[in-house]
Scaffold this motif. Structure first.
Motif, PDB file in Angstrom:
ATOM      1  N   LEU A 120       0.822  -1.211   0.000  1.00 43.90           N
ATOM      2  CA  LEU A 120       0.000   0.000   0.000  1.00 43.90           C
ATOM      3  C   LEU A 120       0.855   1.260   0.000  1.00 43.90           C
ATOM      4  O   LEU A 120       0.548   2.242  -0.700  1.00 43.90           O
ATOM      5  N   VAL A 121       1.944   1.241   0.781  1.00 39.23           N
ATOM      6  CA  VAL A 121       2.842   2.401   0.795  1.00 39.23           C
ATOM      7  C   VAL A 121       3.443   2.635  -0.579  1.00 39.23           C
ATOM      8  O   VAL A 121       3.536   3.785  -1.068  1.00 39.23           O
ATOM      9  N   PHE A 123       2.227   1.742  -3.584  1.00 35.41           N
ATOM     10  CA  PHE A 123       1.275   2.171  -4.602  1.00 35.41           C
ATOM     11  C   PHE A 123       0.679   3.542  -4.306  1.00 35.41           C
ATOM     12  O   PHE A 123       0.294   4.264  -5.225  1.00 35.41           O
ATOM     13  N   LEU A 124       0.596   3.924  -3.058  1.00 35.46           N
ATOM     14  CA  LEU A 124       0.028   5.225  -2.733  1.00 35.46           C
ATOM     15  C   LEU A 124       1.045   6.357  -2.837  1.00 35.46           C
ATOM     16  O   LEU A 124       0.656   7.533  -2.911  1.00 35.46           O
ATOM     17  N   THR A 125       2.350   6.010  -2.843  1.00 31.42           N
ATOM     18  CA  THR A 125       3.367   7.058  -2.906  1.00 31.42           C
ATOM     19  C   THR A 125       3.310   7.879  -4.199  1.00 31.42           C
ATOM     20  O   THR A 125       3.310   9.127  -4.150  1.00 31.42           O
ATOM     21  N   LEU A 127       0.785   8.407  -6.154  1.00 33.66           N
ATOM     22  CA  LEU A 127      -0.453   9.198  -6.120  1.00 33.66           C
ATOM     23  C   LEU A 127      -0.339  10.364  -5.145  1.00 33.66           C
ATOM     24  O   LEU A 127      -0.852  11.465  -5.414  1.00 33.66           O
ATOM     25  N   ALA A 128       0.347  10.129  -4.017  1.00 34.94           N
ATOM     26  CA  ALA A 128       0.538  11.218  -3.058  1.00 34.94           C
ATOM     27  C   ALA A 128       1.419  12.313  -3.644  1.00 34.94           C
ATOM     28  O   ALA A 128       1.197  13.516  -3.392  1.00 34.94           O
ATOM     29  N   ILE A 131      -0.944  14.421  -5.715  1.00 34.69           N
ATOM     30  CA  ILE A 131      -2.086  15.073  -5.063  1.00 34.69           C
ATOM     31  C   ILE A 131      -1.652  16.171  -4.092  1.00 34.69           C
ATOM     32  O   ILE A 131      -2.318  17.214  -3.968  1.00 34.69           O
ATOM     33  N   LEU A 159       0.971   1.893 -13.158  1.00 34.14           N
ATOM     34  CA  LEU A 159       0.558   1.431 -11.837  1.00 34.14           C
ATOM     35  C   LEU A 159      -0.347   0.202 -11.941  1.00 34.14           C
ATOM     36  O   LEU A 159      -0.271  -0.719 -11.109  1.00 34.14           O
ATOM     37  N   LEU A 163       0.562  -3.356 -10.384  1.00 32.31           N
ATOM     38  CA  LEU A 163      -0.342  -4.003  -9.441  1.00 32.31           C
ATOM     39  C   LEU A 163      -0.590  -5.459  -9.828  1.00 32.31           C
ATOM     40  O   LEU A 163      -0.532  -6.372  -8.986  1.00 32.31           O
ATOM     41  N   TRP A 200      10.806   9.776  -0.871  1.00 34.51           N
ATOM     42  CA  TRP A 200      10.056  10.684   0.007  1.00 34.51           C
ATOM     43  C   TRP A 200      10.965  11.757   0.599  1.00 34.51           C
ATOM     44  O   TRP A 200      10.556  12.921   0.752  1.00 34.51           O
TER      45      TRP A 200
END
Length: 529
Positions: A120-121, A123-125, A127-128, A131, A159, A163, A200
Motif C-alpha cells: 500500500l505504501v 502504490f500510494l506514494t 499518487l501522493a 495530489i 501502476l 499491481l 520521500w
C-alpha cells in the motif's frame, strides 16, 4: 496359531455368554489387571487412533498376526488395539509441535500483514506525489499542458501493470511455512522500502519545502518512481523465479524405514527451499508409508533373539572355577544359538513363499468377485433402461448394492497385504461409485488396491506426517553445495537427503568430410565359369 484370536482388554461378548459368578470373577480380575497396567504405564502411553470407519469395522493391529482363510468365522470379538504406541517424550514433542504450528500461523499472518502494508505504501506514494501539490499550494502551480496530461495516462497504466505483476508474483497462496526468512524476498522488501524512503526524502526537501511551482516536473518525478518500481519487480522475477530454473545439483532422497529412493535435479536454492521442493515431490512420487510392512521383520528378529538365553548358575558370588565353568557353558550355548540362527534364511525363504502364495490366492478370489459384481452392474443397467426415469438407481445406491458381494474378498486381501488401515469402507464405496459413474472396468477399480499408490492417493488422515522438522548442520538459509546432507523428520520416519553437484559436461565436435563416404565399385569384365 492361525485360528487363534488375539484380544487386547476385556471382551464383552465372550464374557456375556458365561455365568454370573464367572463374570464377576472375570471383571474383578480385569479390574486388577487394569490397575497393574496403569501402574506399569507411567512412562509409556498408548494413544488410540481417531475413528475413520475402517473396512467392515475392523480396527485390529496392522497385520501383525497372520490370519487364515476362516478369519471371519474364528474371530469372536473386535479388539480395540491402537495403531500407534508413543512414549511420554513423544507426547511432549507432539504438544511442542502443536505450539510451534500455532506460532508459525501467527508468523505467516504477520508476514502477510507486513507485505500488504508495504504494498500500500508503494502504490500510494506516486499518487501522493501528484495530489499533495494541489492540496498545499494550488494557486501557485503552473497549469499542466498536453504533455503533462499524457504523463497522467502513463502513470495510471504503469501502476495497473505493476499491481497485476505484484499480485501474480508475491500474493500467491503459501506452499509451506519456512523456519527462517526467505533471504532474497527480505532483500527485495528492504530495497523497496529504502527506495521509497529516499524518494520521500528528496520529495520533502526539494518539493514540499520550496513549494515547487513546476507541476510537470513533479509529474515526471512520480513517473520516474513508477519506472524504478517496475525495474525492481523485474529484478524480483530474476532472483525468485529464473535463477533456480537451471539445475545445478542432484539430490538423492532416501526414506529411513523402507529405503525408498528418488532423485531430483534442482537449481541454486537454499536448504529450506530445497526441502520444500522435496516434500512437494515426496507426496506424489514416494509410495505411501506403511509401518505394518515392517512388523514382520521386527517380530522375526525378536523371535531369534528370544531363543538366546544365558544363565549364571553360581551367581555373582561363585568361586573362580565355577565362574570358568559357567563361562564355558555360556560360550557353548551362544555357539549353539548361532548355529540355530544359521538356518534362519530357510525359514525366511519359506515364510516369504507362503506369503506370496496367500497373496496370489486372495488376489485371484478378489478379481473374480469384482468381475462378478461388475457383471451384475451391467445387467442392472440393462434392466434399468427398460424402467421409468424415476425408478433408475443412482451410482451411489448401485455401489452399496454390489459392495457386500466383494467386501469379504477385498477385506481378506487388504489384511493379507497389510493395507487395511489405508482404506475405509466409506472410501471404497466412494471409489466404487466413481468407477460406476465413469463406466470403468473391474481392472480400473482394482488398480487402487492391487498396487500401492503415492501418498496423495489416500486421504489426509492417512498421511501420518503433516509437520516436518528440518535438521541440518549448515544454516538452512545457505545455498546447496556439493556434499550437503540434511534430514526431513516426522513422527514415523525421516527423509535423508544427500546433495551431489551435476558434473560439468564438455562436448567435442568431430567433423566428418562428406567426400569420405564416397566409394567406387570396380567390376571385372571376366568372370570364372
Amino acid at each position: 496359531m492361525d485360528t487363534e484370536s488375539t484380544y487386547s482388554g476385556y471382551s464383552y461378548y465372550s464374557g456375556r455368554s458365561r455365568g454370573s459368578h464367572r463374570h464377576g470373577e472375570r471383571s474383578r480380575d480385569h479390574h486388577k489387571s487394569r490397575s497393574k497396567e496403569s501402574s506399569r504405564s507411567e512412562k509409556s502411553v498408548t494413544i488410540n487412533a481417531p475413528p475413520a470407519e475402517p473396512l467392515l469395522g475392523d480396527q485390529s493391529v496392522r497385520g501383525e498376526e497372520v490370519q487364515d482363510d476362516n478369519w471371519g468365522e474364528t474371530t469372536t470379538a473386535v479388539t480395540g488395539t491402537s495403531e500407534h504406541s508413543l512414549s511420554q517424550e513423544d507426547i511432549v514433542r507432539i504438544s511442542k509441535d502443536l505450539d510451534d504450528s500455532v506460532g508459525l500461523d501467527c508468523k505467516r499472518y504477520l508476514n502477510v500483514a507486513l507485505s500488504v502494508i508495504l504494498g500500500l505504501v508503494v502504490f500510494l506514494t506516486p499518487l501522493a506525489f501528484l495530489i499533495l501539490p494541489h492540496l498545499l499550494w494550488p494557486d501557485r502551480l503552473i497549469a499542466c499542458g498536453t504533455a503533462c496530461e499524457g504523463l497522467f495516462i502513463s502513470v495510471a497504466f504503469k501502476l495497473l501493470i505493476l499491481l497485476l505483476a505484484v499480485w501474480a508474483l508475491f500474493f500467491r497462496p503459501p506452499r509451506a511455512g519456512l523456519p527462517r526468512i526467505f533471504v532474497f524476498r527480505a532483500l527485495l522488501a528492504t530495497l523497496v522500502l529504502l527506495f521509497v524512503l529516499s524518494y520521500w526524502l528528496f520529495y520533502g526537501v526539494r518539493i514540499l519545502d520550496s513549494q515547487d511551482e513546476d507541476y510537470q516536473g513533479i509529474v515526471q518525478y512520480a513517473v520516474s518512481l513508477v519506472d524504478a518500481l517496475l525495474f525492481i519487480h523485474y529484478l524480483a522475477i530474476v532472483l525468485l523465479e529464473l535463477r533456480q530454473l537451471q539445475p545445478f545439483f542432484s539430490l538423492f532422497v532416501t526414506r529411513s524405514t523402507d529405503g525408498a529412493t528418488q532423485h531430483y535435479n534442482l537449481g541454486q536454492l537454499s536448504i529450506q527451499r530445497a526441502a520444500v521442493v522435496i516434500l512437494e515431490n515426496y507426496y506424489k512420487d514416494f509410495p505411501v508409508h506403511n509401518p505394518a510392512m515392517l512388523t514382520a521383520s521386527k517380530s522375526r528378529a525378536a523371535k531369534h533373539l528370544a531363543g538366546l538365553k544365558v544363565y549364571n548358575v553360581d551367581g555373582p558370588g561363585g568361586n573362580n572355577a565355577a565362574a570358568g565353568i559357567a563361562q564355558s557353558q555360556s560360550r557353548a550355548m551362544i555357539a549353539a544359538a548361532a548355529r540355530r540362527r544359521d538356518s534362519s534364511h530357510n525359514e525366511l525363504y519359506y515364510e516369504e513363499a507362503e506369503h506370496e502364495r496367500r497373496v496370489r490366492k486372495r488376489k485371484a478370489r478378489l478379481v473374480v468377485a469384482v468381475e462378478e459384481a461388475f457383471t451384475h452392474i451391467r445387467r442392472m443397467q440393462e434392466e434399468e433402461k427398460k424402467k421409468a426415469p424415476g425408478d433408475v438407481m443412482d451410482p451411489r445406491e448401485a455401489a452399496q448394492a454390489i459392495f457386500p458381494s466383494m467386501a469379504r474378498a477385498l477385506q481378506k486381501y487388504l489384511r493379507t497385504t497389510r493395507q487395511q488401515h489405508l482404506h475405509s469402507m466409506e472410501s471404497i464405496q466412494q471409489h466404487l461409485a466413481f468407477c460406476i459413474t465413469n463406466n470403468m472396468t473391474p481392472k480400473a477399480f482394482l488398480e487402487s488396491y492391487l498396487t500401492t499408490g503415492p501418498t496423495l492417493q489416500y486421504g489426509k488422515d492417512r498421511w501420518l506426517a503433516r509437520q516436518w522438522t528440518l535438521i541440518s548442520e549448515a544454516s538452512v538459509t545457505s545455498g546447496l553445495k556439493d556434499g550437503t546432507i540434511f534430514l526431513l523428520k516426522c513422527i514415523d520416519f525421516s527423509l535423508v537427503v544427500t546433495t551431489k553437484k551435476i558434473p560439468y559436461i564438455k562436448l567435442d565436435e568431430e567433423f566428418i568430410d562428406p567426400k569420405s563416404h564416397k566409394f567406387v565399385l570396380r567390376l571385372q569384365s571376366e568372370t570364372s565359369v
